[in-house]
Design a protein around this motif. Structure first.
Motif, PDB file in Angstrom:
ATOM      1  N   VAL A  57       0.844  -1.095  -0.045  1.00 23.61           N
ATOM      2  CA  VAL A  57       0.034   0.116   0.029  1.00 23.61           C
ATOM      3  C   VAL A  57       0.804   1.322   0.111  1.00 23.61           C
ATOM      4  O   VAL A  57       0.699   2.159  -0.664  1.00 23.61           O
ATOM      5  N   VAL A  58       1.894   1.255   0.895  1.00 21.90           N
ATOM      6  CA  VAL A  58       2.803   2.317   1.092  1.00 21.90           C
ATOM      7  C   VAL A  58       3.564   2.677  -0.357  1.00 21.90           C
ATOM      8  O   VAL A  58       3.658   3.590  -0.791  1.00 21.90           O
ATOM      9  N   ALA A  59       3.965   1.546  -1.088  1.00 21.02           N
ATOM     10  CA  ALA A  59       4.669   1.557  -2.422  1.00 21.02           C
ATOM     11  C   ALA A  59       3.779   2.254  -3.306  1.00 21.02           C
ATOM     12  O   ALA A  59       4.235   2.956  -4.138  1.00 21.02           O
ATOM     13  N   TRP A  60       2.446   1.968  -3.428  1.00 22.26           N
ATOM     14  CA  TRP A  60       1.337   2.451  -4.307  1.00 22.26           C
ATOM     15  C   TRP A  60       1.214   3.820  -3.970  1.00 22.26           C
ATOM     16  O   TRP A  60       1.263   4.530  -5.112  1.00 22.26           O
ATOM     17  N   GLU A  61       1.088   4.082  -2.881  1.00 24.31           N
ATOM     18  CA  GLU A  61       0.917   5.620  -2.566  1.00 24.31           C
ATOM     19  C   GLU A  61       1.962   6.432  -3.086  1.00 24.31           C
ATOM     20  O   GLU A  61       1.834   7.333  -3.825  1.00 24.31           O
ATOM     21  N   ARG A  62       3.447   5.942  -2.687  1.00 27.10           N
ATOM     22  CA  ARG A  62       4.520   6.465  -3.468  1.00 27.10           C
ATOM     23  C   ARG A  62       4.628   6.741  -4.932  1.00 27.10           C
ATOM     24  O   ARG A  62       4.709   8.027  -5.285  1.00 27.10           O
ATOM     25  N   CYS A  63       4.025   5.539  -5.437  1.00 28.74           N
ATOM     26  CA  CYS A  63       4.017   5.572  -7.044  1.00 28.74           C
ATOM     27  C   CYS A  63       3.015   6.709  -7.484  1.00 28.74           C
ATOM     28  O   CYS A  63       3.340   7.370  -8.320  1.00 28.74           O
ATOM     29  N   LEU A  64       1.812   6.586  -6.941  1.00 27.65           N
ATOM     30  CA  LEU A  64       0.730   7.538  -7.219  1.00 27.65           C
ATOM     31  C   LEU A  64       1.205   8.826  -7.033  1.00 27.65           C
ATOM     32  O   LEU A  64       0.851   9.769  -7.856  1.00 27.65           O
ATOM     33  N   ARG A  65       1.619   9.184  -6.133  1.00 27.45           N
ATOM     34  CA  ARG A  65       2.287  10.678  -5.554  1.00 27.45           C
ATOM     35  C   ARG A  65       3.124  11.050  -6.721  1.00 27.45           C
ATOM     36  O   ARG A  65       3.130  12.211  -7.052  1.00 27.45           O
ATOM     37  N   GLY A  66       4.004  10.159  -7.102  1.00 25.95           N
ATOM     38  CA  GLY A  66       4.961  10.653  -7.975  1.00 25.95           C
ATOM     39  C   GLY A  66       4.400  10.609  -9.261  1.00 25.95           C
ATOM     40  O   GLY A  66       4.788  11.625  -9.901  1.00 25.95           O
ATOM     41  N   ALA A  67       3.558   9.879  -9.662  1.00 29.42           N
ATOM     42  CA  ALA A  67       2.987  10.116 -11.031  1.00 29.42           C
ATOM     43  C   ALA A  67       2.096  11.255 -11.095  1.00 29.42           C
ATOM     44  O   ALA A  67       1.930  11.878 -11.995  1.00 29.42           O
ATOM     45  N   THR A  68       1.439  11.546  -9.998  1.00 31.64           N
ATOM     46  CA  THR A  68       0.511  12.901  -9.977  1.00 31.64           C
ATOM     47  C   THR A  68       1.427  14.238  -9.433  1.00 31.64           C
ATOM     48  O   THR A  68       0.609  15.152  -9.581  1.00 31.64           O
ATOM     49  N   ARG A  69       2.496  14.059  -9.295  1.00 30.96           N
ATOM     50  CA  ARG A  69       3.154  15.201  -8.710  1.00 30.96           C
ATOM     51  C   ARG A  69       2.728  15.882  -7.622  1.00 30.96           C
ATOM     52  O   ARG A  69       2.774  16.884  -7.377  1.00 30.96           O
ATOM     53  N   SER A  70       2.017  15.220  -6.683  1.00 27.54           N
ATOM     54  CA  SER A  70       1.359  15.640  -5.470  1.00 27.54           C
ATOM     55  C   SER A  70       2.163  15.204  -4.256  1.00 27.54           C
ATOM     56  O   SER A  70       1.637  15.438  -3.202  1.00 27.54           O
ATOM     57  N   ASP A  71       3.450  14.807  -4.357  1.00 28.07           N
ATOM     58  CA  ASP A  71       4.285  14.714  -3.242  1.00 28.07           C
ATOM     59  C   ASP A  71       4.753  15.914  -2.552  1.00 28.07           C
ATOM     60  O   ASP A  71       5.041  17.035  -3.564  1.00 28.07           O
ATOM     61  N   PRO A  72       4.681  16.214  -1.315  1.00 25.02           N
ATOM     62  CA  PRO A  72       4.987  17.464  -0.739  1.00 25.02           C
ATOM     63  C   PRO A  72       6.403  17.663  -1.038  1.00 25.02           C
ATOM     64  O   PRO A  72       7.260  16.918  -0.862  1.00 25.02           O
ATOM     65  N   VAL A  73       6.535  18.937  -1.275  1.00 27.92           N
ATOM     66  CA  VAL A  73       7.957  19.659  -1.707  1.00 27.92           C
ATOM     67  C   VAL A  73       8.683  19.733  -0.217  1.00 27.92           C
ATOM     68  O   VAL A  73       7.751  20.175   0.670  1.00 27.92           O
ATOM     69  N   VAL A  74       9.917  19.361  -0.025  1.00 31.18           N
ATOM     70  CA  VAL A  74      10.635  19.463   1.381  1.00 31.18           C
ATOM     71  C   VAL A  74      11.625  20.607   1.491  1.00 31.18           C
ATOM     72  O   VAL A  74      12.370  20.411   0.355  1.00 31.18           O
ATOM     73  N   ARG A  75      11.669  21.410   2.302  1.00 31.91           N
ATOM     74  CA  ARG A  75      12.520  22.329   2.398  1.00 31.91           C
ATOM     75  C   ARG A  75      13.235  22.239   3.712  1.00 31.91           C
ATOM     76  O   ARG A  75      12.797  21.959   4.852  1.00 31.91           O
ATOM     77  N   ARG A  76      14.598  22.268   3.942  1.00 30.57           N
ATOM     78  CA  ARG A  76      15.280  22.102   5.033  1.00 30.57           C
ATOM     79  C   ARG A  76      15.101  23.468   6.029  1.00 30.57           C
ATOM     80  O   ARG A  76      14.754  24.626   5.540  1.00 30.57           O
ATOM     81  N   ARG A  77      14.943  23.042   7.182  1.00 27.66           N
ATOM     82  CA  ARG A  77      14.663  24.093   8.418  1.00 27.66           C
ATOM     83  C   ARG A  77      16.028  24.317   9.075  1.00 27.66           C
ATOM     84  O   ARG A  77      16.824  23.362   9.383  1.00 27.66           O
ATOM     85  N   PRO A  78      16.530  25.736   9.334  1.00 28.09           N
ATOM     86  CA  PRO A  78      17.605  25.664  10.358  1.00 28.09           C
ATOM     87  C   PRO A  78      17.468  25.457  11.755  1.00 28.09           C
ATOM     88  O   PRO A  78      16.450  25.383  12.356  1.00 28.09           O
ATOM     89  N   ALA A  79      18.454  25.223  12.423  1.00 29.96           N
ATOM     90  CA  ALA A  79      18.688  25.410  13.734  1.00 29.96           C
ATOM     91  C   ALA A  79      17.992  24.229  14.765  1.00 29.96           C
ATOM     92  O   ALA A  79      18.529  23.559  15.256  1.00 29.96           O
ATOM     93  N   ALA A  80      16.813  24.589  15.003  1.00 30.20           N
ATOM     94  CA  ALA A  80      16.161  23.849  16.028  1.00 30.20           C
ATOM     95  C   ALA A  80      16.066  22.458  15.996  1.00 30.20           C
ATOM     96  O   ALA A  80      15.886  21.831  14.836  1.00 30.20           O
TER      97      ALA A  80
END
Length: 127
Positions: A57-80
């Motif tokens: 199920v997790v693999a299918w979710e990853r595949c579908l998110r990638g195919a639909t480009r709905s994966d959340p973009v991740v940005r590094r946060r400093p310090a804390a």
């Protein structure tokens, strides 16, 4: 994905010694398969072999998110540091949550509070 779902249904029916999956039209068959699996989901998840199902199920979710480009973009946060694992691996996703890359903890407004505390500590140490 339909093939994977019907395979799970067929395997579970065989394991539970239930009648085989009825064959109908494609749209009705998909709806029936999904509905039937949902009705059996608690029992499927209690079975020791359900870990493989969960990974699929997790693999299918990853595949579908990638195919639909709905994966959340991740940005590094400093310090804390992360309040759970104390690592400095926080990243901000597009959905505005901050996630620890090490332990997976999700933070929302907590991150801003952590940042303020960390900044105050760093300023005190510099003085």
């Amino acid at each position: 994905m339909y093939w994977a779902l019907t395979a799970v249904e067929d395997d579970w029916r065989a394991f539970r010694v239930l009648p085989t999956r009825p064959h109908r039209g494609a749209v009705e068959a998909r709806a029936r398969c999904i509905g039937w699996l949902l009705s059996q989901l608690d029992q499927i998840l209690y079975h020791p072999g359900s870990a493989a199902f969960g990974r699929a199920v997790v693999a299918w979710e990853r595949c579908l998110r990638g195919a639909t480009r709905s994966d959340p973009v991740v940005r590094r946060r400093p310090a804390a540091p992360c309040p759970r694992c104390d690592q400095r691996a926080l990243r901000t996703r597009d959905d505005e949550y901050t996630e620890c890359a090490k332990c997976g903890r999700l933070l929302d407004d907590e991150y801003n509070e952590l940042g303020e505390v960390e900044l105050a500590v760093e300023e005190a140490e510099a003085s």
